[in-house]
Design an enzyme around this catalytic site. Structure first.
Site, short mmCIF file in Angstrom:
data_model
loop_
_atom_site.label_atom_id
_atom_site.label_comp_id
_atom_site.label_asym_id
_atom_site.label_seq_id
_atom_site.Cartn_x
_atom_site.Cartn_y
_atom_site.Cartn_z
N GLU A 50 0.84 -1.20 0.00
CA GLU A 50 0.00 0.00 0.00
C GLU A 50 0.88 1.26 0.00
O GLU A 50 1.84 1.34 0.76
CB GLU A 50 -0.91 -0.01 1.23
N SER A 79 -5.81 -4.64 1.36
CA SER A 79 -6.31 -6.03 1.44
C SER A 79 -5.18 -6.90 1.96
O SER A 79 -4.57 -7.66 1.21
CB SER A 79 -6.73 -6.52 0.05
N GLU A 80 -4.90 -6.78 3.25
CA GLU A 80 -3.67 -7.40 3.76
C GLU A 80 -3.64 -8.92 3.60
O GLU A 80 -2.59 -9.48 3.31
CB GLU A 80 -3.44 -7.03 5.23
N ASP A 105 1.62 -3.10 12.66
CA ASP A 105 0.30 -3.30 13.28
C ASP A 105 -0.67 -3.99 12.31
O ASP A 105 -1.57 -4.71 12.74
CB ASP A 105 -0.28 -1.95 13.69
N HIS A 149 -0.57 2.05 15.62
CA HIS A 149 0.50 2.39 14.67
C HIS A 149 1.87 2.41 15.33
O HIS A 149 2.78 3.06 14.84
CB HIS A 149 0.24 3.76 14.03
#
Lengths: 343, 331
Positions: A50, A79-80, A105, A149
């Site tokens: 990303e 869309s991990e 994270d 994060h």
């Protein structure tokens, strides 16, 4: 989330001795150079994730790739699970994917593709396939990035078998280790601490590699061994400098990789000093330092002069407000105190 | 039959029959020997769904890729895997495809493009998409087929995977084996649409619902989707309606469904239907069918014998195959 990179600078982080005429570049530049060299060498290397292809990554770590590797760098949807899982499929079908995880994270949002798929596929298939996959990206505390994060979760990948874990602390190591990682035939997870991206250090023009599983002694000392990785290596060196003024000589061992980890160097150092501190930014409870400490106890119980001390974050999520965050994360003073407790 | 089966070569028609019979008999044998306590772990029978793997695989080349599921014996067999090494893997033997490390649920034959059965529902979808990426980068004309059940269409990986494949126009065919049950959960209770093929539309992918117990319909649909993908047409979703005639796993008490419902669906099972078609159209005679069945019986018996007689791996082999070079790790 966009972060102002300069806000992450931690002053005084250069720990390398710099010689005249050496090339000094940032951690980001060194890392990027390593990826670029490997992409230019081998067409099978592709990189995606990303926010990387237009902007060079959320922290700018990929800027050197822009315009140099064609469509082999590309942005993906958020869309991990499919980002990580597709790396496995691509590797099984002959590519060498170097995938960015955006923030450590967000490994959790797609973690099944890593822990249940990538990390088990070779084993489950009885070694039918080799999986040259690199998952890389930022981890660690930035300034007030808060609970989703800021995490360092390398311990999880040290605990579940099936991936090699790389945690570099300097520009030199970042480049040498990313090149070794891309050429490695097995899955690798590569954590880049956000606060390190801008630090500068010597990186030679000539090609070099750093083997996985070889620790680096950052500073020699006869009294206490401090074992650290990533940002905490810098904190440990600062602690050592302070302690040196009080006549306490600390040996700082930068593990550089956690799977495999350099047991020999650690054992040799603690044999010499008889005292050990493990220091990491991740949570103290069941953090990887406990594994290192246990191993030292198993091997050197009768040689230890004092109980091993552990330095890590307090066992709560990362709070937002600066005084809360500062309280929660481990600092130089925590290492200094821990060293003193061993004396 | 709605399609022009006359265009299908006879050898393909016969291959499909033999393959379906092989899958059925393999799973019947696996079930039998599991219940006798010879096979450890769990197995999930593909009985009743044979037409889907067969009709799709009849259109694939050896260098095409597939991802399979926990109910994956049929996909392996249809892709040409050796039933001896398959059965040995089910038995946990050294001669199995995965040297006894995977078992039924993780069986794989990478050399034939079977990128693994998968113990995780929808687990194969991201892998298939990644193989599709590799194909695209290599500019090859291979295709990838991802098989999964109706339950998988409720997982994030399905939605992420379809979107990803559509965004990059990847040569991936998604095949939903809609067998009415996700473990104990009926699709009618867990899926708010009658046909999950409609879910493809949300990603700009064509989706079609077909009778998955009609091997010719599967064949024709898969042929169209695969040819389209080979020519750069991109992803496609086929929803093949079928029925899981056996329990979720062998030994499943099946308290969640009525036995009469199962009996009704046995009347629609694909092999008998296809056999009737072959006889009626003079493609095979009764004798041919007997001969095929006998030959397959022998092959499966031989596979069981091979599995039984093969040695177990050495216990220490548990510490191999994690990394390419396993020396020096704290296993």
């Amino acid at each position: 989330m966009l972060l102002e990179i300069s806000s992450l600078m931690i002053p005084g982080m250069i720990t390398e001795v710099i010689h005249m005429g050496e090339r000094i570049i940032t951690f980001s530049q060194a890392l990027c150079e390593g990826v670029l060299e490997e992409m230019l060498r081998d067409e099978r290397v592709i990189t995606y994730g990303e926010d990387i292809a237009k902007q060079g990554g959320i922290f700018g770590a990929y800027k050197c790739l822009l315009g140099k590797v064609g469509d082999r760098i590309f942005d993906t949807p958020i869309s991990e699970e499919v980002i990580y899982g597709s790396a496995l499929g691509a590797a099984m079908a002959g590519m060498i994917p170097v995938v960015e995880f955006h923030f450590a994270d967000f490994l959790f949002t797609g973690i099944t593709a890593i822990t249940n798929q990538i990390m088990k596929m070779r084993y489950m298939t009885g070694g039918q396939v080799s999986l040259p996959i690199v998952l890389r990206g930022p981890d660690g505390v930035a300034k007030s990035a808060a609970a989703q994060h800021s995490q360092s979760i390398e311990t999880i990948f040290m605990h579940v078998p099936g991936i090699k874990v790389v945690v570099p602390s300097t520009p030199y190591d970042a480049k040498g280790l990313i090149k070794s990682s891309i050429r490695d035939p097995d899955p690798i997870i590569f954590f880049e601490h956000k606060a390190l991206y801008k630090i500068r250090g010597p990186v030679p023009e000539e090609e070099y590699f750093i083997p996985l599983g070889k620790a680096h002694i950052k500073r020699e000392g006869a009294d206490v061994t401090v074992i650290a990785t990533s940002r905490m290596v810098h904190e440990a060196v600062k602690a050592a400098e302070q302690l040196s003024k009080e006549g306490i000589e600390v040996e700082v061992v930068d593990l550089r990789t956690l799977v495999p980890w350099d047991r020999d160097t650690v054992i040799k150092s603690v044999k010499k000093t008889g005292r050990a501190v493990v220091a990491h930014e991740t949570w103290r409870r069941a953090g990887w330092g406990a594994e290192i400490a246990s191993t030292i106890y198993e091997e050197l119980f009768d040689r230890l002069e004092a109980p091993i001390q552990r330095v890590g974050a307090r066992n709560v999520p990362h709070p937002f407000s600066p005084p809360l965050e500062q309280f929660m994360i481990p600092k130089v003073e925590d290492i200094v105190d821990a060293v003193k407790r061993t004396l | 039959m709605r399609f022009g089966w006359e265009d299908i070569p006879k050898e393909t028609l016969v291959w499909m029959y033999e393959t379906m019979v092989k899958i059925r008999k393999f799973d019947l044998a696996a079930e039998q020997h599991f219940l006798r306590g010879e096979i450890p772990g769990f197995i999930h029978a593909y009985i009743g769904e044979e037409a889907i793997a067969t009709g799709v695989m009849a259109n694939l080349r050896e260098d095409d890729y597939i991802t399979s599921t926990h109910r994956g014996h049929g996909h392996m067999i249809a892709k040409g895997a050796d039933v001896k090494r398959m059965m040995a893997e089910l038995y946990g033997k050294k001669t199995g495809y995965c040297r006894g490390k995977g078992g039924s649920m993780h069986i794989a034959d990478i050399s034939r493009g079977v990128l693994g059965a998968n113990g995780e529902v929808a687990g194969g979808i991201p892998i298939a998409v990644g193989a599709g990426l590799a194909v695209k980068f290599r500019k090859s004309d291979q295709v990838v087929v991802s098989f999964f059940g109706d339950g998988a269409t409720n997982r994030g990986a399905f939605h992420e995977g379809l979107n990803f494949a559509a965004v990059y126009n990847l040569p991936v065919i998604f095949v939903v084996e809609f067998n009415e049950y996700a473990s104990t959960a009926p699709a009618r209770e867990m899926i708010p649409v009658k046909n999950v093929a409609v879910r493809a539309a949300g990603y700009g992918i064509p989706g079609i619902t077909i009778d998955g117990n009609n091997v010719l319909e599967v064949y024709e649909t898969a042929r169209m989707a695969i040819e389209r993908a080979r020519c750069g047409g991109g992803p496609f979703l086929i929803e093949a309606k079928t029925y899981r005639l056996k329990g979720h796993f062998v030994g499943d008490p099946e308290l969640y469904r009525d036995k009469r419902e199962v009996q009704e669906f046995w009347k629609k099972e694909p092999i008998g239907r296809y056999e009737a078609f072959l006889l009626k159209n003079g493609i095979l005679t009764k004798e041919d069918i007997e001969e095929i069945n006998e030959r397959v019986d022998k092959m499966i018996e031989e596979a069981v014998r091979f599995a039984r007689e093969s040695p177990y791996p050495e216990p220490e082999d548990a510490l191999r195959d994690l990394f390419v070079d396993d020396t020096g790790y704290d296993y």
